[in-house]
Design an enzyme around this catalytic site. Sequence first.
Site, PDB file in Angstrom:
ATOM      1  N   ARG A  83      17.369 -41.708   9.462  1.00  0.00           N
ATOM      2  CA  ARG A  83      17.785 -42.186  10.788  1.00  0.00           C
ATOM      3  C   ARG A  83      16.612 -42.548  11.686  1.00  0.00           C
ATOM      4  NH1 ARG A  83      21.643 -37.936  13.308  1.00  0.00           N
ATOM      5  NH2 ARG A  83      20.840 -36.513  11.718  1.00  0.00           N
ATOM      6  N   SER A 143     -25.850 -59.952  42.851  1.00  0.00           N
ATOM      7  CA  SER A 143     -24.617 -60.397  42.217  1.00  0.00           C
ATOM      8  C   SER A 143     -24.887 -61.424  41.116  1.00  0.00           C
ATOM      9  CB  SER A 143     -23.685 -61.024  43.259  1.00  0.00           C
ATOM     10  OG  SER A 143     -23.301 -60.061  44.214  1.00  0.00           O
ATOM     11  N   LYS A 163       9.064 -38.581   8.286  1.00  0.00           N
ATOM     12  CA  LYS A 163       9.580 -38.066   9.555  1.00  0.00           C
ATOM     13  C   LYS A 163       8.634 -37.064  10.196  1.00  0.00           C
ATOM     14  CE  LYS A 163      13.163 -35.285   9.489  1.00  0.00           C
ATOM     15  NZ  LYS A 163      14.541 -34.765   9.497  1.00  0.00           N
ATOM     16  N   TYR A 218     -26.135 -56.813  23.388  1.00  0.00           N
ATOM     17  CA  TYR A 218     -25.906 -57.085  21.972  1.00  0.00           C
ATOM     18  C   TYR A 218     -26.495 -58.433  21.617  1.00  0.00           C
ATOM     19  CZ  TYR A 218     -23.183 -57.613  17.617  1.00  0.00           C
ATOM     20  OH  TYR A 218     -22.793 -57.786  16.314  1.00  0.00           O
ATOM     21  N   ASP A 254      10.395 -30.411  10.824  1.00  0.00           N
ATOM     22  CA  ASP A 254      10.902 -31.330  11.844  1.00  0.00           C
ATOM     23  C   ASP A 254      11.479 -30.581  13.045  1.00  0.00           C
ATOM     24  OD1 ASP A 254      13.172 -30.294  10.680  1.00  0.00           O
ATOM     25  OD2 ASP A 254      14.149 -32.220  10.307  1.00  0.00           O
ATOM     26  N   ASN A 305      15.776 -35.997  14.132  1.00  0.00           N
ATOM     27  CA  ASN A 305      16.349 -36.832  13.081  1.00  0.00           C
ATOM     28  C   ASN A 305      16.445 -38.292  13.468  1.00  0.00           C
ATOM     29  OD1 ASN A 305      17.084 -34.805  10.989  1.00  0.00           O
ATOM     30  ND2 ASN A 305      18.293 -33.960  12.663  1.00  0.00           N
ATOM     31  N   GLU A 363      29.633 -23.498   7.432  1.00  0.00           N
ATOM     32  CA  GLU A 363      29.355 -24.839   7.938  1.00  0.00           C
ATOM     33  C   GLU A 363      30.511 -25.322   8.810  1.00  0.00           C
ATOM     34  OE1 GLU A 363      26.512 -26.357   7.696  1.00  0.00           O
ATOM     35  OE2 GLU A 363      25.718 -24.722   6.460  1.00  0.00           O
TER      36      GLU A 363
END
Length: 457
Positions: free
Chosen positions: A15, A404, A22, A386, A103, A226, A153
């Site tokens: 998901r 400046s 994950k 550089y 997770d 998830n 469950e």
Amino acid sequence: MALNVVVMAAGKGTRMKSARAKVLHRLGGRSLLQHVLDAAAPLGAMRTVVVTGHGAEQVEAAVAASGAVFVRQQPQLGTGHAVQQTVPALDDAADTTLILNGDVPLIRPETAAALAAACGGERLALLTVELADPSGYGRIVRDAAGAVTAIVEHKDASDAQRTIREVYTGMMAAPTALLKRWVMALKDDNAQREYYLTDIVGMAVAEGVAVVAAAASGETEVLGVNSPAQLADLERRLQRQRAEALMTAGVRLADPARFDQRGTLECGQDVEIDVNCVFEGRVVLGDGVSIGANCVIRDAEIGAGAVLHPFTHVEGATVGAGALVGPFARLRPGAELGREVHIGNFVEVKNSRLADGAKANHLAYLGDATVGPRVNYGAGSITANYDGANKHRTVIGADAHIGSNCVLVAPVTIGDGATIGAGSTIGKDAPAGQLTVARARQASLPGWQRPKKAPKA
């Protein structure tokens, strides 16, 4: 207590809709798995075993520094199957094995320790929590005496059981020897053809092994990730926790709902932080520091009384006491600002040291430079550090004034008290106390005509 820790981290996380495993998605600046390993670290386990599967090579590389032992679950055939893979890796000298989920990132070390203690090498201990809405979770079923007898469950629960608010979080601790025997006896005789770790509860009850529950402090520390929506929800919960801790310590946050700490943040007294600021890595704010809105600060130390105006980015830099930076300034790695240095809007500083009182207030670049005290660095001026192959250093002496739109072509040294005329390109050392100008003589051409476009045919 002699302890093994097992961290389940094999799942793909379908998901999440991501190619990344994950457990490698980030929360508060660290991966979900790293959060769990950090929570387990204070327990002093004899061995930490991480079960990997989907994206195993990337997962193992990401947390290799933890010292964990890795075992792979391929294919993934359920939680019980995952623990089966750990059996050869568990240290038999550890009487307790604690099982955590990779997770579920916000588990507190105190809760993990309490769960292991509830086992004590003798009992099967389940981490539980009471939820206002327990839909979808396995319910903790107890007998008349209050002893845990089963996990049911949601889909299998009766109407009476569905009224139970105490649920199983997916984390447990078990006697190591019994756990090894139990998981190897698991069967996959279910519709999913998977091996369920929760089936060992029935085994423990059948053998007369006490099954006990240890309560989590609340739902936040046992919430799993998830989906991107769940990850975002947990991020805000974590950031709220961190914001509240800071405010308890005296930090003034303009709006704790608009604050992000993705590392460690140490604050002195009377620190003020405006909205939408992000702190990454290790950041230290001294007493009286003020951080304006929309700043991003990474791996930096900000001295007492310094002010970072809105939209300032700081990375790998140190800012001296009383300095003023921004708005819209950028301090890159190696920038070191002394006391009361001013870095103004659209000024970038990289690998440069500015001594006390130096100022670069507008539209300028200082790279690979050593700037003396009280230097004034003009708008639009840059160090050309550089040459196409190598970086070179510019040294600007105390009290120098750079006009400046100047270009200082490194390597070059500007002497103490020197003044560089506006618009100059300086490629040779400028002597102390003198005005140095390097620009073409101005000329006006009478009768000159601006080019015109040819008329259209």
